[in-house]
Design a protein around this motif. Structure first.
Motif, PDB file in Angstrom:
ATOM      1  N   MET A  92     -18.848   4.677-103.846  1.00  0.00           N
ATOM      2  CA  MET A  92     -19.581   5.694-103.089  1.00  0.00           C
ATOM      3  C   MET A  92     -19.059   7.087-103.416  1.00  0.00           C
ATOM      4  N   GLY A  93     -17.748   7.230-103.470  1.00  0.00           N
ATOM      5  CA  GLY A  93     -17.161   8.528-103.789  1.00  0.00           C
ATOM      6  C   GLY A  93     -17.487   8.972-105.199  1.00  0.00           C
ATOM      7  N   LEU A  94     -17.495   8.024-106.130  1.00  0.00           N
ATOM      8  CA  LEU A  94     -17.775   8.355-107.522  1.00  0.00           C
ATOM      9  C   LEU A  94     -19.233   8.747-107.741  1.00  0.00           C
ATOM     10  N   THR A  95     -20.148   7.992-107.120  1.00  0.00           N
ATOM     11  CA  THR A  95     -21.572   8.181-107.418  1.00  0.00           C
ATOM     12  C   THR A  95     -22.323   8.981-106.369  1.00  0.00           C
ATOM     13  N   GLY A  96     -21.763   9.087-105.168  1.00  0.00           N
ATOM     14  CA  GLY A  96     -22.474   9.757-104.091  1.00  0.00           C
ATOM     15  C   GLY A  96     -23.550   8.896-103.459  1.00  0.00           C
ATOM     16  N   CYS A  97     -23.535   7.596-103.737  1.00  0.00           N
ATOM     17  CA  CYS A  97     -24.560   6.705-103.188  1.00  0.00           C
ATOM     18  C   CYS A  97     -24.289   6.412-101.717  1.00  0.00           C
ATOM     19  N   GLU A  98     -25.267   5.819-101.066  1.00  0.00           N
ATOM     20  CA  GLU A  98     -25.146   5.375 -99.686  1.00  0.00           C
ATOM     21  C   GLU A  98     -24.445   4.019 -99.653  1.00  0.00           C
ATOM     22  N   TRP A  99     -23.937   3.642 -98.471  1.00  0.00           N
ATOM     23  CA  TRP A  99     -23.237   2.380 -98.295  1.00  0.00           C
ATOM     24  C   TRP A  99     -24.081   1.188 -98.770  1.00  0.00           C
ATOM     25  N   GLY A 100     -25.357   1.189 -98.426  1.00  0.00           N
ATOM     26  CA  GLY A 100     -26.235   0.078 -98.801  1.00  0.00           C
ATOM     27  C   GLY A 100     -26.389  -0.100-100.297  1.00  0.00           C
ATOM     28  N   ASP A 101     -26.132   0.941-101.057  1.00  0.00           N
ATOM     29  CA  ASP A 101     -26.243   0.866-102.516  1.00  0.00           C
ATOM     30  C   ASP A 101     -24.891   0.639-103.186  1.00  0.00           C
ATOM     31  N   SER A 102     -23.883   0.288-102.382  1.00  0.00           N
ATOM     32  CA  SER A 102     -22.550   0.106-102.950  1.00  0.00           C
ATOM     33  C   SER A 102     -22.109  -1.354-102.962  1.00  0.00           C
ATOM     34  N   ARG A 103     -23.056  -2.273-102.731  1.00  0.00           N
ATOM     35  CA  ARG A 103     -22.699  -3.695-102.804  1.00  0.00           C
ATOM     36  C   ARG A 103     -22.266  -4.039-104.220  1.00  0.00           C
ATOM     37  N   LYS A 104     -21.384  -5.013-104.325  1.00  0.00           N
ATOM     38  CA  LYS A 104     -20.858  -5.378-105.642  1.00  0.00           C
ATOM     39  C   LYS A 104     -21.975  -5.737-106.621  1.00  0.00           C
ATOM     40  N   THR A 105     -22.993  -6.438-106.146  1.00  0.00           N
ATOM     41  CA  THR A 105     -24.104  -6.799-107.033  1.00  0.00           C
ATOM     42  C   THR A 105     -24.813  -5.557-107.558  1.00  0.00           C
ATOM     43  N   MET A 106     -24.927  -4.533-106.707  1.00  0.00           N
ATOM     44  CA  MET A 106     -25.555  -3.278-107.135  1.00  0.00           C
ATOM     45  C   MET A 106     -24.679  -2.543-108.153  1.00  0.00           C
ATOM     46  N   ILE A 107     -23.377  -2.543-107.920  1.00  0.00           N
ATOM     47  CA  ILE A 107     -22.445  -1.898-108.851  1.00  0.00           C
ATOM     48  C   ILE A 107     -22.533  -2.574-110.213  1.00  0.00           C
ATOM     49  N   ILE A 108     -22.500  -3.902-110.213  1.00  0.00           N
ATOM     50  CA  ILE A 108     -22.576  -4.663-111.463  1.00  0.00           C
ATOM     51  C   ILE A 108     -23.860  -4.320-112.208  1.00  0.00           C
ATOM     52  N   LYS A 109     -24.961  -4.264-111.479  1.00  0.00           N
ATOM     53  CA  LYS A 109     -26.256  -3.956-112.097  1.00  0.00           C
ATOM     54  C   LYS A 109     -26.256  -2.538-112.677  1.00  0.00           C
ATOM     55  N   GLN A 110     -25.762  -1.560-111.900  1.00  0.00           N
ATOM     56  CA  GLN A 110     -25.769  -0.172-112.383  1.00  0.00           C
ATOM     57  C   GLN A 110     -24.854   0.018-113.587  1.00  0.00           C
ATOM     58  N   LEU A 111     -23.790  -0.749-113.663  1.00  0.00           N
ATOM     59  CA  LEU A 111     -22.877  -0.643-114.799  1.00  0.00           C
ATOM     60  C   LEU A 111     -23.362  -1.441-116.011  1.00  0.00           C
ATOM     61  N   GLY A 112     -24.378  -2.265-115.808  1.00  0.00           N
ATOM     62  CA  GLY A 112     -24.915  -3.071-116.904  1.00  0.00           C
ATOM     63  C   GLY A 112     -23.989  -4.215-117.303  1.00  0.00           C
ATOM     64  N   LEU A 113     -23.199  -4.694-116.360  1.00  0.00           N
ATOM     65  CA  LEU A 113     -22.273  -5.789-116.658  1.00  0.00           C
ATOM     66  C   LEU A 113     -23.009  -7.117-116.632  1.00  0.00           C
ATOM     67  N   THR A 114     -22.651  -7.998-117.552  1.00  0.00           N
ATOM     68  CA  THR A 114     -23.239  -9.338-117.590  1.00  0.00           C
ATOM     69  C   THR A 114     -22.120 -10.360-117.775  1.00  0.00           C
ATOM     70  N   GLY A 115     -22.441 -11.595-117.487  1.00  0.00           N
ATOM     71  CA  GLY A 115     -21.495 -12.674-117.721  1.00  0.00           C
ATOM     72  C   GLY A 115     -20.407 -12.821-116.675  1.00  0.00           C
ATOM     73  N   LEU A 116     -20.511 -12.081-115.571  1.00  0.00           N
ATOM     74  CA  LEU A 116     -19.519 -12.214-114.507  1.00  0.00           C
ATOM     75  C   LEU A 116     -19.974 -13.292-113.534  1.00  0.00           C
ATOM     76  N   THR A 117     -19.030 -14.094-113.078  1.00  0.00           N
ATOM     77  CA  THR A 117     -19.359 -15.111-112.089  1.00  0.00           C
ATOM     78  C   THR A 117     -18.392 -15.013-110.921  1.00  0.00           C
TER      79      THR A 117
END
Length: 193
Positions: free
Chosen positions: A134-159
């Motif tokens: 949230m501090g880095l991106t300025g996003c709201e709490w609802g947009d800071s879920r780990k799944t959202m972070i992974i998606k925004q960073l374009g990470l794949t292959g994490l389980t």
């Protein structure tokens, strides 16, 4: 003397209930961000007879086996302290979790209850993944879920396996990607969250 770098220690716990004391931390995993060779994992013998069946089921661990075979809380936390203190040769350990409230509560309580001190410091303070994002991106709490972070960073292959060692390593990979993203933002101010 040169200042040692910060070592972000991604921490994950599995527990058999919502709070420490009445319930038990049953496994602890740690992984240093950017250093996949530096990991720690232990299971722990339950400290009480109480447990929440649904919480226990998440980990997939066998409570009866833990009662028979796992190290005591004091043994496990002593081993964790030795591992964390060993990192001090190369850097300054900084606690990292997602969420820090849950994992940090268990880890700090266990260190203080069974050893009387925490290798992370007296307050047990550290970084929370979502708050950092949230501090880095300025996003709201609802947009800071780990799944959202992974998606925004374009990470794949994490389980996310609910094995504390695996999940600590996953968190370390996510935070490493966040730090790289931060560096990119610092060198290219046109990037945004």
């Amino acid at each position: 003397m040169a200042k040692l770098p910060e070592l972000y220690v991604a921490v994950d716990v599995e527990a058999d209930g919502p709070i420490p004391g009445p319930y038990s931390m049953i496994s602890l995993g740690m992984a240093v961000v950017g250093r996949p060779d530096l990991t720690f994992y232990t299971e722990l013998r339950p400290i009480s007879d109480d447990f929440v069946p649904k919480a226990l089921a998440v980990s997939g661990l066998d409570r009866e086996r833990l009662l028979r075979e796992a190290p005591t809380a004091e043994q496990a936390m002593s081993a964790a302290t030795r591992w964390i203190d060993g990192l001090r040769r190369i850097g300054r350990p900084v606690f990292l979790a997602g969420p820090a409230v849950f994992d940090g509560m268990f880890v700090h309580w266990y260190f203080m209850r069974f050893l009387g001190k925490s290798p992370f410091n007296i307050s047990g303070a550290g970084l929370d993944l979502r708050s950092y994002w949230m501090g880095l991106t300025g996003c709201e709490w609802g947009d800071s879920r780990k799944t959202m972070i992974i998606k925004q960073l374009g990470l794949t292959g994490l389980t996310h396996t609910h094995h504390a060692g695996d999940d600590a390593a996953e968190l370390a990979q996510i935070f490493e990607a966040i730090l790289k993203s931060r560096q990119s933002r610092e060198t290219d101010p046109t990037q945004s969250g």
